[in-house]
Design a protein around this motif. Structure first.
Motif, PDB file in Angstrom:
ATOM      1  N   ILE A 127       0.890  -1.237  -0.040  1.00  0.00           N
ATOM      2  CA  ILE A 127       0.057  -0.055  -0.107  1.00  0.00           C
ATOM      3  C   ILE A 127       0.694   1.086   0.103  1.00  0.00           C
ATOM      4  N   LYS A 128       1.725   1.394   0.808  1.00  0.00           N
ATOM      5  CA  LYS A 128       2.578   2.603   1.027  1.00  0.00           C
ATOM      6  C   LYS A 128       3.190   2.988  -0.398  1.00  0.00           C
ATOM      7  N   SER A 129       4.020   1.737  -0.930  1.00  0.00           N
ATOM      8  CA  SER A 129       4.803   2.216  -1.928  1.00  0.00           C
ATOM      9  C   SER A 129       4.074   2.424  -3.244  1.00  0.00           C
ATOM     10  N   THR A 130       2.740   1.686  -3.309  1.00  0.00           N
ATOM     11  CA  THR A 130       1.847   2.127  -4.357  1.00  0.00           C
ATOM     12  C   THR A 130       1.069   3.696  -4.166  1.00  0.00           C
ATOM     13  N   LEU A 131       0.831   3.998  -3.046  1.00  0.00           N
ATOM     14  CA  LEU A 131       0.511   5.363  -3.012  1.00  0.00           C
ATOM     15  C   LEU A 131       1.430   6.354  -3.071  1.00  0.00           C
ATOM     16  N   ALA A 132       2.729   6.037  -2.770  1.00  0.00           N
ATOM     17  CA  ALA A 132       3.821   6.987  -2.942  1.00  0.00           C
ATOM     18  C   ALA A 132       3.911   7.356  -4.355  1.00  0.00           C
ATOM     19  N   GLU A 133       3.844   6.362  -5.024  1.00  0.00           N
ATOM     20  CA  GLU A 133       4.012   6.812  -6.529  1.00  0.00           C
ATOM     21  C   GLU A 133       3.015   7.652  -6.949  1.00  0.00           C
ATOM     22  N   LEU A 134       1.880   8.013  -6.486  1.00  0.00           N
ATOM     23  CA  LEU A 134       0.893   8.870  -7.107  1.00  0.00           C
ATOM     24  C   LEU A 134       0.831  10.083  -6.067  1.00  0.00           C
ATOM     25  N   THR A 135       1.414  10.197  -4.931  1.00  0.00           N
ATOM     26  CA  THR A 135       1.021  11.459  -4.323  1.00  0.00           C
ATOM     27  C   THR A 135       1.708  12.749  -4.921  1.00  0.00           C
TER      28      THR A 135
END
Length: 436
Positions: free
Chosen positions: A349-357
């Protein structure tokens, strides 16, 4: 659980699917011995004259769609098996571009049930056998089979392919495939076969994938090593770039840029050229131009524009981010990007969301149904740790409506994180899925 007698079998597709959820103690039970035994009894190990299998962390669905569209433009009869579905189970088996009737699926499940005897099958194994049975009934030119999980031990890998593609290798399904690209690459290389074309679309192929293909004696063709593409302003070219590539592969010029990720198209072309079926340049072009997949950067026009994407890992999220930025660069007015997100807790979750922030102005996060779901508060907590504020909602539809109410006409509303998220929005908007 033992097989039921014919008179006791479910009468509807919904009843069958409910039954399948109950007949095995595990959702995933790795290994091919049980399913191979039933497939042999059913006689479905050769579902079509030619078989193309496609594995990879990302890009499988897009590659299936492009291969299918090109082959059908060339006049071949095809069937595709993909998973999961978005709204309707029948999406998983598409024959010549169309879903089949509920009765056809019921007949397939009945055939599998009679063939399995006392053999226990998971939901996915049962569905895979039913899909192969359906394909066999249609006497097809080509079956295109997506490998849902990994490769080596995936149920689909019981079928002997005439060519195989591994689209990309990244971290996903850690509990089953490993926590590094080398181990995952080895699992995906399990779909390659001795003497058969083995395409790798990952520009940095794991050494274990390459070594396994070489040890098998597969005909390995790697992107950037044996073939590549060149993009100009409006079109692109497919180009062999090694001695082996130039021996076996044919260059193609002035190809249309597909609606789907271009990075997957060269591997599809390489595989189709190696499949041994004549395909004209025009069929290649028409197929690339028309291929589409629901839920993969699917754009709903309007103000604001809504974009749906099933991106649920860092690799897919980076692609989504880049596509959003590309849209923003080409638009004369600069609105905000609002995100509706629901994810499963077994994802990164964290790495996936970080790509879009970097692209997102406002977050609307939602809890998904089911035991694998991450709750909205968990997603909001992850975003908070990255300095992002998010509004939590109990359901995807509620998050979507809140975002829609706050969006300006020039904004973009992107909805992503899982097939479950996209399915919820299809159902909320009452949209029908019409196959590929």
């Amino acid at each position: 659980m033992s097989t039921s007698s014919y008179s006791e079998q479910p009468r509807s597709l919904d009843a069958w699917l409910s039954y399948l959820e109950q007949i095995h103690t595990k959702e995933i039970d790795m290994g091919l011995e049980r399913i191979t035994q039933v497939a042999t009894t059913l006689g479905v190990l050769q579902p079509a004259k030619k078989v193309l299998t496609i594995a990879g962390t990302n890009g499988k669905g897009s590659s299936v769609a492009m291969a299918d569209a090109i082959l059908r433009q060339a006049g071949y009869s095809t069937a595709c098996f993909t998973s999961p579905h978005i709204v309707d189970y029948r999406e998983r088996v598409v024959v010549n571009g169309n879903m089949l009737s509920e009765q056809a699926h019921c007949d397939a499940f009945s055939a599998v049930e009679k063939a399995r005897g006392e053999t226990s099958l998971t939901y996915f194994e049962f569905g895979t056998l039913a899909a192969l049975w359906l394909m066999k009934q249609h006497k097809l030119d080509v079956a295109i089979l997506e490998i849902g999980l990994g490769g080596r031990l995936d149920a689909v890998n019981i079928v002997e392919p005439d060519a195989s593609i591994v689209t990309s290798v990244d971290i996903d399904h850690v509990g089953f495939l490993g926590d590094n690209r080398e181990d995952i690459g080895y699992e995906k290389a399990g779909i390659y076969r001795t003497g058969k074309p083995a395409i790798c679309g990952d520009p940095k192929p794991p050494q274990r994938l390459v070594s396994h293909a070489q040890a098998l004696g597969a005909q390995l063709f790697c992107v950037e090593q044996d073939y590549r593409h060149e993009l100009d302003e409006h079109t692109w070219a497919f180009m062999p770039c090694s001695e082996r590539g130039q021996e076996y592969l044919k260059p193609l010029q002035q190809l249309p840029v597909p609606q789907l990720p271009l990075a997957n198209a060269p591997g599809v072309i390489a595989a189709l050229q190696m499949l041994g079926l004549p395909i004209s340049d025009e069929a290649m072009k028409r197929g690339l131009a028309t291929a589409a997949v629901p839920g993969r950067f699917e754009r709903w026009p309007g103000q604001p524009e809504v974009i749906l994407d099933v991106a649920h890992n860092p690799h897919a999220a980076k692609y989504l981010h880049d596509k959003l930025m590309q849209i923003r660069r080409t638009q004369s007015t600069q609105g905000k990007v609002l995100a509706v997100c629901g994810m499963l807790k077994d994802k990164d979750i964290k790495s996936t969301l970080a790509e879009l922030t970097p692209a997102i102005s406002h977050w609307y996060v939602a809890s998904l149904p089911g035991p694998r779901a991450a709750c909205a508060e968990e997603l909001a907590g992850v975003l908070d740790s990255m300095g992002q504020k998010a509004q939590p909602f109990m359901q995807v539809a509620a998050a979507y409506e809140a975002a829609l109410a706050e969006a300006e006409p020039n904004d973009i509303l992107v909805c992503f994180g899982s097939f479950v998220t996209v399915a919820a929005l299809y159902e909320h908007k009452g949209r029908a899925f019409n196959g590929r």
